[in-house]
Enzyme design. Structure first.
Site, mmCIF file in Angstrom:
data_model
loop_
_atom_site.group_PDB
_atom_site.id
_atom_site.type_symbol
_atom_site.label_atom_id
_atom_site.label_comp_id
_atom_site.label_asym_id
_atom_site.label_seq_id
_atom_site.Cartn_x
_atom_site.Cartn_y
_atom_site.Cartn_z
ATOM 1 N N CYS A 40 -3.904 4.631 0.595
ATOM 2 C CA CYS A 40 -3.625 5.803 -0.087
ATOM 3 C C CYS A 40 -4.416 5.948 -1.450
ATOM 4 C CB CYS A 40 -2.416 6.146 -0.057
ATOM 5 S SG CYS A 40 -1.161 5.183 -0.737
ATOM 6 N N GLU B 136 8.519 -4.519 8.327
ATOM 7 C CA GLU B 136 8.777 -3.700 7.434
ATOM 8 C C GLU B 136 10.183 -3.944 6.669
ATOM 9 O OE1 GLU B 136 9.356 -0.606 5.393
ATOM 10 O OE2 GLU B 136 7.653 -0.704 6.519
#
Length: 417
Positions: free
Chosen positions: A369, A297
């Site tokens: 998404c 991340e």
């Protein structure tokens, strides 16, 4: 003589009768006026509408359906008075019956995977592409709402493709606990020093309001850190941290990922773009004490949240880096058995896809998404000999054009589950 008859194109604010065609990405349907492409919002395929042009571009125009001459049987009355042309742009599909919204999203996914992903209709039929509704219905689901503030200090939502604020008295897709907050103008609330007002109603029962001015958050009410419950764990996060906005989304996505890649005891797993560690925790539970999970991340807030919330899992390593950098500079190295890719809306990109393939996993779960970015990455996987073996779609954002996908990608010798 009409503009079309004398050879001129459509002009902004002009109204024209059109018969609406197929759905398109972005909450539009496609129409044509004497060869000119018109992307029409607030319409449904097959309808005859009066469309008012809102934007003119080279090669196409955008328009709103301001009146309906021949309605589709899938048309319903919008429950929200603000979900109309010229008003709030947050909901694209309130005029569409809930079941037809799912069909709309399936059509968009199929079109993107065909045009950008290179899949055939037969391949899509074999995948059985569909979009599943989540529990709770199409209203009252949004657990995080960011209101914009206008020049008079009133909180509201933005018009479609605009920075203009529409003051509102309620948002029907907002979580009930958020709708009860004294944030919006009819209650007398004013925010003269704020640019936005951010609200959270967490799955752990916390409700918080934060005013943001010049990028600086100022807590107004509720805790500065909220609890979320998902994947059999409780998570603690700053109110501004990313978390799925539908209360059922986190568990839905975890279940889909685990079903598709089926992690096994002792395996090594990567959670790329791992955020606070939702998928890493779920993977760790499957690979067990003899397995290993590496989370990558880049956002400092996400890294801190992952380290805090996963500190009890000895087999999880958190790597603070951009995914492409971690792969290219061998901050993480194979061999690896399963990979979860959950990139931002722009997708993972060809470089990351190629590096993941080179690491030799037996399966990749791709959480997307944006169907277009997903389709482009599916094409890149295919260029490496991989294939999309399974696909599930979820309506994480009812009343909007957005859809979430979880795909299983496997190497040439891999099998669908």
């Amino acid at each position: 003589m009409s503009p079309q008859e004398d050879g001129r194109g459509l002009e902004e604010a002009e109204r024209v009768e059109v018969t609406v065609g197929a759905v398109a990405p972005g909450g539009h349907c496609v129409a044509r006026v004497h060869g000119q492409v018109v992307f029409v919002r607030h319409a449904l395929p097959g309808e005859r509408v009066v469309a008012e042009v809102t934007e003119v571009h080279k090669g196409f125009v955008r328009a709103d359906a301001v009146s309906v001459l021949e309605a589709s049987p899938d048309r319903v009355e919008q429950p929200c008075p603000y979900a109309k042309p010229g008003r709030c742009g947050g909901c694209d599909l309130q005029h569409v019956a809930p079941a037809a919204q799912l069909d709309w999203k399936v059509a968009v996914v199929r079109e993107q995977l065909t045009r950008l992903g290179g899949l055939t209709d037969a391949e899509l039929d074999a995948l059985g592409v569909r979009v599943e509704a989540l529990p709770g219905g199409p209203l009252g689901w949004r657990s995080r709402v960011r209101y914009a503030v206008d020049g008079a200090g009133r909180a509201g939502l933005l018009k479609h493709r605009s920075h203009e604020v529409v003051p509102i008295d309620r948002c029907l897709i907002a979580h009930p606990a958020i709708r009860e907050l004294p944030v919006l103008a009819p209650t007398g609330a004013r925010w003269p020093d704020a640019d936005t007002v951010e609200t959270v109603a967490s799955t752990g029962g916390d409700v918080a309001v934060t005013a943001v001015a010049d990028g600086v958050p100022h807590p107004v009410s509720g805790p500065e850190r909220v609890r979320e419950v998902a994947a059999g764990r409780e998570w603690t996060l700053p109110v501004s941290s990313f978390w799925q906005v539908h209360p059922a989304a986190a568990d839905t996505l975890v279940d889909a990922v685990l079903e598709l890649v089926d992690p096994r005891p002792g395996e090594r797993a990567w959670d790329l773009y791992g955020g606070a560690g939702l998928f890493a925790a779920a993977l760790a539970g499957r690979v067990g004490e003899t397995g290993r999970v590496t989370l990558v991340e880049s956002a400092a807030q996400g890294v801190a949240a992952a380290r805090e919330n996963l500190r009890d899992l000895a087999g999880v390593e958190v790597v603070p880096a951009r995914v492409e950098t971690a792969l290219a500079r061998r901050r993480i190295t194979g061999p690896v058995d399963v990979v979860v890719l959950d990139p931002p809306r722009s997708g993972a990109g060809a470089r990351v896809v190629r590096d993941v393939v080179a690491a030799g996993p037996r399966a990749v779960a791709y959480v997307a998404c944006d169907p277009a970015a997903f389709a482009r990455d599916v094409r890149t996987f295919a260029q490496q000999g991989w294939r999309l073996a399974a696909l599930r779609g979820f309506d994480l954002f009812p009343m909007t054009q957005h859809v979430e996908l979880v795909g299983l990608l496997v190497p040439p010798d891999g099998a669908a589950r």
